[in-house]
Scaffold this motif. Sequence first.
Motif, PDB file in Angstrom:
ATOM      1  N   GLU A 101       0.822  -1.200   0.000  1.00 25.18           N
ATOM      2  CA  GLU A 101       0.000   0.000   0.000  1.00 25.18           C
ATOM      3  C   GLU A 101       0.864   1.261   0.000  1.00 25.18           C
ATOM      4  O   GLU A 101       0.588   2.221  -0.717  1.00 25.18           O
ATOM      5  CB  GLU A 101      -0.940   0.000   1.215  1.00 25.18           C
ATOM      6  CG  GLU A 101      -1.938   1.126   1.224  1.00 25.18           C
ATOM      7  CD  GLU A 101      -2.977   1.023   0.113  1.00 25.18           C
ATOM      8  OE1 GLU A 101      -3.544   2.065  -0.245  1.00 25.18           O
ATOM      9  OE2 GLU A 101      -3.209  -0.091  -0.393  1.00 25.18           O
ATOM     10  N   ARG A 102       1.941   1.252   0.793  1.00 25.99           N
ATOM     11  CA  ARG A 102       2.860   2.403   0.799  1.00 25.99           C
ATOM     12  C   ARG A 102       3.508   2.581  -0.577  1.00 25.99           C
ATOM     13  O   ARG A 102       3.676   3.696  -1.045  1.00 25.99           O
ATOM     14  CB  ARG A 102       3.940   2.233   1.862  1.00 25.99           C
ATOM     15  CG  ARG A 102       3.460   2.526   3.271  1.00 25.99           C
ATOM     16  CD  ARG A 102       4.578   2.431   4.282  1.00 25.99           C
ATOM     17  NE  ARG A 102       5.673   3.347   4.032  1.00 25.99           N
ATOM     18  CZ  ARG A 102       5.723   4.616   4.439  1.00 25.99           C
ATOM     19  NH1 ARG A 102       4.712   5.122   5.115  1.00 25.99           N
ATOM     20  NH2 ARG A 102       6.774   5.362   4.181  1.00 25.99           N
ATOM     21  N   GLU A 145       0.661   4.109  -2.771  1.00 26.61           N
ATOM     22  CA  GLU A 145       0.198   5.435  -2.364  1.00 26.61           C
ATOM     23  C   GLU A 145       1.294   6.495  -2.429  1.00 26.61           C
ATOM     24  O   GLU A 145       1.024   7.647  -2.738  1.00 26.61           O
ATOM     25  CB  GLU A 145      -0.368   5.385  -0.933  1.00 26.61           C
ATOM     26  CG  GLU A 145      -1.679   4.658  -0.803  1.00 26.61           C
ATOM     27  CD  GLU A 145      -2.840   5.415  -1.419  1.00 26.61           C
ATOM     28  OE1 GLU A 145      -2.820   6.659  -1.401  1.00 26.61           O
ATOM     29  OE2 GLU A 145      -3.765   4.754  -1.917  1.00 26.61           O
TER      30      GLU A 145
END
Length: 77
Positions: free
Chosen positions: A12-13, A16
């Motif tokens: 996710e990092r 994003e």
Amino acid sequence: EADVSLENIMKERRLELNFEGHRWFDLVRTGKAMDVMKNHFIIMEGAPRNIPEYQFLFPIPLAQIQIDPTLTQNYGY
């Protein structure tokens, strides 16, 4: 219910924070930088390249060493 795991958080990092310069620090912090760099060189040059561990560290700022004389500079700096 969301599946919360370190792998999912890192994915996710990566998605994003794309193009914001955080991924390298995440890889170093989690110990995955060496594997990613080896894969990079296999893809780009056709063979893995040995990268010394000390090259994944930044120098300790001189001001911090002057404040605390028990600190020693990281190898290679």
